[in-house]
Design a protein around this motif. Structure first.
Motif, PDB file in Angstrom:
ATOM      1  N   LEU A 144       0.855  -1.191   0.000  1.00 49.12           N
ATOM      2  CA  LEU A 144       0.000   0.000   0.000  1.00 49.12           C
ATOM      3  C   LEU A 144       0.888   1.236   0.000  1.00 49.12           C
ATOM      4  N   ILE A 145       0.800   2.027  -1.068  1.00 50.01           N
ATOM      5  CA  ILE A 145       1.627   3.224  -1.229  1.00 50.01           C
ATOM      6  C   ILE A 145       0.793   4.459  -0.893  1.00 50.01           C
ATOM      7  N   VAL A 146       1.299   5.278   0.012  1.00 53.12           N
ATOM      8  CA  VAL A 146       0.646   6.542   0.355  1.00 53.12           C
ATOM      9  C   VAL A 146       1.239   7.640  -0.530  1.00 53.12           C
ATOM     10  N   HIS A 147       0.363   8.439  -1.130  1.00 54.09           N
ATOM     11  CA  HIS A 147       0.830   9.481  -2.046  1.00 54.09           C
ATOM     12  C   HIS A 147      -0.038  10.725  -1.879  1.00 54.09           C
ATOM     13  N   HIS A 148       0.293  11.753  -2.644  1.00 52.11           N
ATOM     14  CA  HIS A 148      -0.352  13.051  -2.472  1.00 52.11           C
ATOM     15  C   HIS A 148      -1.369  13.338  -3.574  1.00 52.11           C
ATOM     16  N   LEU A 149      -2.424  14.003  -3.175  1.00 48.19           N
ATOM     17  CA  LEU A 149      -3.487  14.427  -4.083  1.00 48.19           C
ATOM     18  C   LEU A 149      -3.517  15.945  -4.015  1.00 48.19           C
ATOM     19  N   ASN A 150      -2.805  16.581  -4.941  1.00 45.68           N
ATOM     20  CA  ASN A 150      -2.695  18.030  -4.809  1.00 45.68           C
ATOM     21  C   ASN A 150      -2.756  18.786  -6.126  1.00 45.68           C
ATOM     22  N   LYS A 151      -3.074  18.091  -7.201  1.00 42.02           N
ATOM     23  CA  LYS A 151      -3.156  18.786  -8.481  1.00 42.02           C
ATOM     24  C   LYS A 151      -4.577  19.279  -8.732  1.00 42.02           C
ATOM     25  N   GLN A 152      -4.686  20.472  -9.271  1.00 42.55           N
ATOM     26  CA  GLN A 152      -5.967  20.971  -9.732  1.00 42.55           C
ATOM     27  C   GLN A 152      -6.131  20.556 -11.188  1.00 42.55           C
ATOM     28  N   SER A 153      -7.268  19.986 -11.512  1.00 40.33           N
ATOM     29  CA  SER A 153      -7.463  19.511 -12.871  1.00 40.33           C
ATOM     30  C   SER A 153      -8.893  19.775 -13.311  1.00 40.33           C
ATOM     31  N   SER A 154      -9.042  20.172 -14.564  1.00 37.88           N
ATOM     32  CA  SER A 154     -10.374  20.390 -15.120  1.00 37.88           C
ATOM     33  C   SER A 154     -10.943  19.101 -15.703  1.00 37.88           C
ATOM     34  N   SER A 155     -10.139  18.038 -15.687  1.00 37.27           N
ATOM     35  CA  SER A 155     -10.574  16.755 -16.230  1.00 37.27           C
ATOM     36  C   SER A 155     -11.684  16.155 -15.374  1.00 37.27           C
ATOM     37  N   LYS A 156     -12.587  15.431 -16.014  1.00 39.77           N
ATOM     38  CA  LYS A 156     -13.645  14.740 -15.287  1.00 39.77           C
ATOM     39  C   LYS A 156     -13.125  13.485 -14.599  1.00 39.77           C
ATOM     40  N   GLU A 190     -11.147  11.854 -11.955  1.00 44.87           N
ATOM     41  CA  GLU A 190     -10.574  12.299 -10.687  1.00 44.87           C
ATOM     42  C   GLU A 190      -9.167  11.757 -10.459  1.00 44.87           C
ATOM     43  N   LEU A 191      -8.769  10.716 -11.187  1.00 46.06           N
ATOM     44  CA  LEU A 191      -7.408  10.200 -11.048  1.00 46.06           C
ATOM     45  C   LEU A 191      -6.375  11.200 -11.562  1.00 46.06           C
ATOM     46  N   ASP A 192      -6.813  12.138 -12.404  1.00 44.40           N
ATOM     47  CA  ASP A 192      -5.892  13.151 -12.918  1.00 44.40           C
ATOM     48  C   ASP A 192      -5.427  14.110 -11.827  1.00 44.40           C
ATOM     49  N   ARG A 193      -6.088  14.071 -10.666  1.00 47.87           N
ATOM     50  CA  ARG A 193      -5.688  14.946  -9.555  1.00 47.87           C
ATOM     51  C   ARG A 193      -4.510  14.374  -8.773  1.00 47.87           C
ATOM     52  N   SER A 242       1.020   9.773 -14.844  1.00 46.67           N
ATOM     53  CA  SER A 242      -0.186   8.940 -14.872  1.00 46.67           C
ATOM     54  C   SER A 242       0.124   7.476 -14.588  1.00 46.67           C
ATOM     55  N   ASP A 243       1.395   7.084 -14.692  1.00 40.33           N
ATOM     56  CA  ASP A 243       1.769   5.704 -14.372  1.00 40.33           C
ATOM     57  C   ASP A 243       1.538   5.386 -12.900  1.00 40.33           C
ATOM     58  N   LEU A 244       1.516   6.405 -12.049  1.00 39.47           N
ATOM     59  CA  LEU A 244       1.280   6.183 -10.626  1.00 39.47           C
ATOM     60  C   LEU A 244      -0.120   5.642 -10.360  1.00 39.47           C
ATOM     61  N   THR A 245      -1.058   5.928 -11.239  1.00 40.96           N
ATOM     62  CA  THR A 245      -2.404   5.374 -11.087  1.00 40.96           C
ATOM     63  C   THR A 245      -2.673   4.247 -12.077  1.00 40.96           C
ATOM     64  N   ALA A 246      -1.880   4.174 -13.142  1.00 44.49           N
ATOM     65  CA  ALA A 246      -2.100   3.132 -14.149  1.00 44.49           C
ATOM     66  C   ALA A 246      -1.558   1.777 -13.704  1.00 44.49           C
ATOM     67  N   ARG A 247      -0.413   1.766 -13.010  1.00 43.96           N
ATOM     68  CA  ARG A 247       0.247   0.500 -12.667  1.00 43.96           C
ATOM     69  C   ARG A 247      -0.415  -0.229 -11.499  1.00 43.96           C
ATOM     70  N   PRO A 248      -0.783   0.439 -10.401  1.00 46.65           N
ATOM     71  CA  PRO A 248      -1.472  -0.271  -9.312  1.00 46.65           C
ATOM     72  C   PRO A 248      -2.812  -0.832  -9.773  1.00 46.65           C
ATOM     73  N   ARG A 249      -3.187  -1.988  -9.222  1.00 51.44           N
ATOM     74  CA  ARG A 249      -4.447  -2.609  -9.617  1.00 51.44           C
ATOM     75  C   ARG A 249      -5.648  -1.885  -9.013  1.00 51.44           C
ATOM     76  N   ILE A 250      -5.431  -1.247  -7.855  1.00 58.64           N
ATOM     77  CA  ILE A 250      -6.501  -0.511  -7.177  1.00 58.64           C
ATOM     78  C   ILE A 250      -5.954   0.834  -6.717  1.00 58.64           C
ATOM     79  N   VAL A 251      -6.760   1.883  -6.864  1.00 55.06           N
ATOM     80  CA  VAL A 251      -6.384   3.224  -6.403  1.00 55.06           C
ATOM     81  C   VAL A 251      -7.477   3.748  -5.479  1.00 55.06           C
ATOM     82  N   TRP A 252      -7.062   4.172  -4.269  1.00 50.96           N
ATOM     83  CA  TRP A 252      -7.983   4.814  -3.329  1.00 50.96           C
ATOM     84  C   TRP A 252      -7.780   6.324  -3.383  1.00 50.96           C
ATOM     85  N   LEU A 253      -8.862   7.057  -3.213  1.00 54.05           N
ATOM     86  CA  LEU A 253      -8.791   8.502  -3.014  1.00 54.05           C
ATOM     87  C   LEU A 253      -9.461   8.838  -1.688  1.00 54.05           C
TER      88      LEU A 253
END
Length: 310
Positions: free
Chosen positions: A175-187, A189-192, A197-208
């Motif tokens: 379980l990797i703890v990371h930061h959610l600090n980007k502002q994004s206009s994208s729908k 939410e993983l873009d935040r 983008s590999d940080l969310t593409a490689r793990p099988r599950i992503v929690w926010l």
């Protein structure tokens, strides 16, 4: 720089080519926490600073180490935990563990001041996982690993590939703890999530994890391994995250117990019939196993195969 590779145990390589019959004979995916933490996989938790993400991972570590209740009301199977803390000092971690009442000897913490001089943080983490027989290993946080520029896809991919490989090989949930600090206009939410983008593409599950006032919401924003569970809401009380709304984990167990009682009312039932019937009824295998223990259902081997009986 100290190289730890020469001290690592040699292990058998994973099979490269598979036939369909070999694949269908593989056991089902196992979970450290069903729908949230798959065994032998990498999971990412992203949240803004001050959201309580470290408190959450401390509490989950305690639940796994002691076989206690998880945030959704289900219970963890007891296991060994590595907490690789790259942000807190031993004194700060000790204060938090005291507040949470954590005393388990099954949680092993590693801090920056305990690392060998000149050692790569990533290499040392991999070394500990390979030698520690851990069910859950927490990295708090990814940025603390100092593995290069997190915005560069090639460097991020190389790091995650190593983590995924060791998770698979040693059946450890990372379980990797990371930061959610980007502002994004994208729908999406993983873009935040900060970084490539590999940080969310490689793990099988992503929690926010999001915070609004005193309330925190934890959700699975991505899962490649099944349906996404209901989000869990918390409030912070006395340094601990307390679930506000419990999903129906208790009612699921009650339903499974009722199903077993009805199914076994007239005597033993072949195991090869019982499990598919329970799954068709909407009972997960993990919940079914817990209900079997609660109902004291035994598996007996007879001349015509395995049966369940009370």
């Amino acid at each position: 720089m100290i190289s730890i590779a020469e001290h690592q145990p040699k292990t058998e390589s994973r099979q490269l080519l598979w036939t369909p019959s070999e694949l269908t004979d593989l056991p089902d995916l196992e979970w450290t926490w069903e729908h949230w933490l798959p065994k032998g996989e990498v999971v990412l938790l992203a949240a803004k600073q001050g959201s309580g993400k470290s408190t959450l991972t401390y509490q989950i570590s305690q639940a796994v180490a002691d076989g206690e209740q998880l945030p959704d009301g289900s219970y963890a199977d007891r296991g060994n935990v590595l907490y690789f803390d790259l942000e807190a000092s031993p004194e700060a971690a000790g204060k938090r563990f005291r507040e949470l009442g954590v005393k388990s000897e099954s949680v092993h913490c590693c801090f920056l001041d305990g690392l060998p001089e000149g050692a790569s943080r990533l290499e040392f983490f991999l070394f500990l996982v390979k030698n520690g027989q851990y069910d859950l290993a927490v990295i708090d946080s990814y940025r603390g690993l100092r593995v290069g520029d997190e915005m560069r896809a090639d460097q991020t991919r190389e790091t995650l590939d190593q983590l995924v490989a060791v998770a698979h090989e040693f059946s450890t949930t990372i379980l990797i703890v990371h930061h959610l600090n980007k502002q994004s206009s994208s729908k999406d939410e993983l873009d935040r999530v900060s970084g490539s983008s590999d940080l969310t593409a490689r793990p099988r599950i992503v929690w926010l994890m999001n915070r609004e006032g005193r309330e925190r919401t934890l959700k699975v924003a991505k899962s490649n391994l099944g349906p996404e569970p209901e989000p869990i809401k918390f409030e912070m009380e006395d340094g601990r995250l307390i679930p506000i709304e419990q999903p129906n984990a208790v009612s699921a167990i009650e339903d499974a117990c009722s199903f077993l009682q009805s199914m076994l009312a007239n005597g033993p039932v072949p195991a090869q019939q019982a499990t598919p019937a329970a799954i068709k009824h909407g009972i997960s295998k993990r919940t079914l196993e817990r209900a079997k223990r609660l109902m004291r259902v035994n598996s007996e081997r007879r001349s015509d195969g395995w049966v369940w009986t009370r």
